[in-house]
Scaffold this active site. Structure first.
Site, PDB file in Angstrom:
ATOM      1  N   ASP A   1       0.647  -1.424  -0.323  1.00  0.00           N
ATOM      2  CA  ASP A   1      -0.429   0.239  -0.267  1.00  0.00           C
ATOM      3  C   ASP A   1       1.147   0.897   0.312  1.00  0.00           C
ATOM      4  O   ASP A   1       1.724   1.546   1.080  1.00  0.00           O
ATOM      5  CB  ASP A   1      -0.891   0.202   1.030  1.00  0.00           C
ATOM      6  CG  ASP A   1      -1.276   1.137   1.122  1.00  0.00           C
ATOM      7  OD1 ASP A   1      -1.618   2.609   0.766  1.00  0.00           O
ATOM      8  OD2 ASP A   1      -3.147   0.677   2.046  1.00  0.00           O
ATOM      9  N   HIS A   2       1.260   1.995  -1.154  1.00  0.00           N
ATOM     10  CA  HIS A   2       2.120   2.749  -1.329  1.00  0.00           C
ATOM     11  C   HIS A   2       2.166   4.597  -0.141  1.00  0.00           C
ATOM     12  O   HIS A   2       2.894   4.901  -0.005  1.00  0.00           O
ATOM     13  CB  HIS A   2       2.484   3.471  -2.643  1.00  0.00           C
ATOM     14  CG  HIS A   2       1.473   4.401  -2.951  1.00  0.00           C
ATOM     15  ND1 HIS A   2       0.119   3.811  -3.631  1.00  0.00           N
ATOM     16  CD2 HIS A   2       0.968   6.068  -3.626  1.00  0.00           C
ATOM     17  CE1 HIS A   2      -0.531   4.635  -4.272  1.00  0.00           C
ATOM     18  NE2 HIS A   2       0.509   6.659  -3.874  1.00  0.00           N
TER      19      HIS A   2
ATOM     20  N   HIS B   1      -5.678   3.428   1.636  1.00  0.00           N
ATOM     21  CA  HIS B   1      -5.245   3.669   1.334  1.00  0.00           C
ATOM     22  C   HIS B   1      -5.565   4.609   3.323  1.00  0.00           C
ATOM     23  O   HIS B   1      -5.139   4.742   3.577  1.00  0.00           O
ATOM     24  CB  HIS B   1      -4.924   5.177   0.692  1.00  0.00           C
ATOM     25  CG  HIS B   1      -3.888   4.319  -0.476  1.00  0.00           C
ATOM     26  ND1 HIS B   1      -3.713   3.535  -0.682  1.00  0.00           N
ATOM     27  CD2 HIS B   1      -4.599   4.378  -1.683  1.00  0.00           C
ATOM     28  CE1 HIS B   1      -3.006   2.949  -2.248  1.00  0.00           C
ATOM     29  NE2 HIS B   1      -3.982   3.738  -2.532  1.00  0.00           N
TER      30      HIS B   1
HETATM   31  C1  BG6 Z   1      -3.361   4.981  -6.195  1.00  0.00           C
HETATM   32  C2  BG6 Z   1      -4.663   4.659  -6.853  1.00  0.00           C
HETATM   33  O1  BG6 Z   1      -3.630   3.560  -5.506  1.00  0.00           O
HETATM   34  O2  BG6 Z   1      -3.170   6.263  -5.677  1.00  0.00           O
HETATM   35  C3  BG6 Z   1      -4.944   6.125  -7.792  1.00  0.00           C
HETATM   36  O3  BG6 Z   1      -5.231   3.580  -7.919  1.00  0.00           O
HETATM   37  C4  BG6 Z   1      -4.433   7.334  -6.958  1.00  0.00           C
HETATM   38  O4  BG6 Z   1      -6.177   5.922  -7.951  1.00  0.00           O
HETATM   39  C5  BG6 Z   1      -3.889   7.416  -6.046  1.00  0.00           C
HETATM   40  O5  BG6 Z   1      -4.674   8.241  -7.605  1.00  0.00           O
HETATM   41  C6  BG6 Z   1      -3.500   8.263  -5.598  1.00  0.00           C
HETATM   42  O6  BG6 Z   1      -1.645   8.162  -4.897  1.00  0.00           O
HETATM   43  P1  BG6 Z   1      -1.244   9.757  -4.573  1.00  0.00           P
HETATM   44  O7  BG6 Z   1       0.250   8.762  -4.045  1.00  0.00           O
HETATM   45  O8  BG6 Z   1      -1.015  10.048  -5.930  1.00  0.00           O
HETATM   46  O9  BG6 Z   1      -1.775  10.323  -3.159  1.00  0.00           O
END
Ligand code: BG6
Length: 514
Positions: A200-201, A263
């Site tokens: 989960d980044h 997230h």
């Molecule tokens: C991803 C989603 O996991 O996270 C995207 O699939 C979203 O839809 C993105 O835009 C948002 O990531 P960050 O790091 O730009 O907030």
């Protein structure tokens, strides 16, 4: 170029955290995520001397791509998306150890070809390599990849040794509880749990990691971090962009599966969990699971705990933008939500009665992810009830992105002879304190997987606990179709229902400027 000009990576002076000689295999190597995030992350790790000198890269994809073309495209992607400047000398070293295997994800022969490629890399390295598989394909082939890694023997390579194979699995991890349970069992059939890294980044973001530090390294917060002092909490993950070219994926997902289930729930868990016994991966993940399991089941239907909506045409960044139904690859009658807001109640002694509001959506007014802890406003006290004082509740706002930082809102006396107060902000900004070129989430997470640190990855029971909460809601929406789906203008802060969700409790979303 003299020896002293050479990058440490090229002279073998890596300062990596004990990473074993490694071969990273990216499944879905010609995809968008590989281009934008994974290849640049690996490149930046090399630039920062964090990977072992024996680092090999194999791209795997359905499309037949010659090695040379893969390398040229990878160099272009890195030059375009990397946070660090592209250095041809470093890239030449990486590309000498980079190749591509084409094949179907469910074709055993393709995995035999992969084994031959890995054997060639090991021959060149003159030693066995740790294999790290990064599954970054559409979720429909996750299971086929895991099964084939098992059947081919690649999953079990060097088991029980420091070179044991690892697999990183991208989101979405399932689309409901049943599919997540199945995926977990396929993973368990082919890998041992310590080999599995569900990504989960958001957990790789500096600000998210700092949440643990801010909460538990500053003892002033702990006595206040509970229902006696916190009025409510707001977690916002707002995006300004629409679905862009990802309509095909997004329409099967929607805001709840794409952002909330993973997230924002991670943000919730880190904000509300109990202090773990230690910083070990298992202790932290135990506490997150306990927290997720303490969330009261969502109340469904009108007047319940959830609001969903879809964006209609509007203005974004001053430009007119189309509504969701007019976006590319979106069916004209789609019932997919591009916004979701929730009221969560946590049934434990720390949080009983404190609402946690969460929302996420596309095409909102501003890109901002933040956690706002609103403290209670005492009804009595020296200044309470005196109209001359404009007192506001104390608020701690942890801004995940952009303009990363933490703000504490306090009341202060306005200088002068009048007895007046006004809210002021104590503010810490990462960019001012630490500079702005910090590692990207994927850099941190890929390195952690390579060194076998699972702290910032999701455990199987954690993902199931989250799906257990969301599945009844998603099922109820699937059977309701468009009925109950609200609309909001692109560029706004979301639908009226999201305001009503808080309004009934006398609360209001903290939008821009508030
Ligand atoms: C991803 C989603 O996991 O996270 C995207 O699939 C979203 O839809 C993105 O835009 C948002 O990531 P960050 O790091 O730009 O907030």
């Amino acid at each position: 170029m003299s020896e002293t000009d050479r990058h440490p990576f090229l002279t073998g002076l890596s300062k990596h955290r004990g990473a074993q000689p490694t071969c990273v295999v990216i499944f879905g190597a010609s995809g968008d995520l590989a281009a934008r995030k994974l290849l640049p992350a690996l490149y930046n790790l090399v630039v920062d001397s964090l990977l072992p000198a024996d680092f090999h890269l194999v791209g795997f994809g359905r499309k037949a791509v010659p090695d040379a073309e893969f390398r040229v495209q990878a160099a272009k992607d890195i030059a375009r998306f990397s946070r660090r400047e592209f250095r041809p000398d470093i890239w030449r070293h990486i590309e000498d150890h980079a190749s591509y295997v084409a094949g179907g994800y469910d074709e055993p022969a393709a995995y035999e070809a992969l084994k031959r490629r890995i054997a060639a890399a090991e021959k060149a390295a003159g030693r066995p390599l740790q294999l790290v598989f990064y599954v970054s394909t559409p979720p429909t082939v996750f299971e086929a990849i895991l099964e084939n890694l098992g059947r081919s023997g690649l999953a079990a390579r060097n088991l029980g040794t420091p070179l044991e194979s690892k697999v990183i699995i991208e989101k979405p991890f399932g689309r409901d509880l049943a599919s997540a349970v199945t995926l977990n069992s396929v993973a368990a059939r082919n890998f041992r749990e310590p080999q599995v890294f569900r990504i989960d980044h958001y957990l790789g973001k500096e600000t998210v990691q700092d949440l643990l530090v801010q909460r538990f390294a500053n003892p002033m917060f702990e006595p206040l971090w509970n229902r006696h002092h916190v009025d409510h909490v707001q977690i916002t993950v707002a995006e300004e962009l629409g679905v862009g070219s990802r309509g095909g994926y997004y329409d099967h997902s929607g805001a709840t599966r794409d952002m909330l289930q993973n997230h924002t729930m991670q943000l919730l868990a880190l904000t509300a969990m109990e202090q773990p016994r230690s910083l070990s991966a298992e202790h932290i993940r135990d506490e997150k699971v306990k927290l997720l399991e303490s969330v009261r089941p969502l109340r469904l239907g009108a007047g319940g705990d959830a609001v969903r909506a879809q964006y209609s045409e509007g203005l974004s960044g001053g430009e007119k933008v189309p509504g969701y139904l007019a976006e590319k690859d979106i069916p004209a009658d789609s019932a997919t939500e591009t916004f979701c807001a929730l009221r969560l109640m946590i049934e434990n002694s720390r949080w009983a009665g404190v609402p946690f509001y969460m929302r996420s959506g596309k095409r909102l007014a501003r890109r901002v992810s933040e956690i706002a802890i609103q403290f209670k406003q005492p009804e009595s006290g020296l200044f309470a009830g005196d109209a001359r004082y404009d007192l506001v509740p104390n608020r701690l706002v942890i801004q995940i992105q952009p303009d990363e930082g933490t703000t504490l809102v306090l009341n202060s006396k306005v200088p002068g002879l009048e007895p007046r107060t006004q809210p002021v902000r104590l503010s810490f900004r990462y960019a001012t304190t630490y500079g702005s070129n910090t590692p990207e989430a994927y850099e941190r997470l890929i390195l952690d997987a390579i060194v076998g640190d699972r702290t910032l990855f999701i455990r199987g029971d954690e993902t199931e606990a989250s799906w257990r909460l969301f599945t009844p809601l998603l099922d109820s929406w699937a059977s309701a179709g468009r009925s109950g789906l609200e609309s909001y203008a692109a560029g706004s802060w979301g639908p009226a229902g999201a305001d009503a969700l808080l309004g009934t409790h006398g609360h209001a979303w903290r939008n821009a400027g508030r």
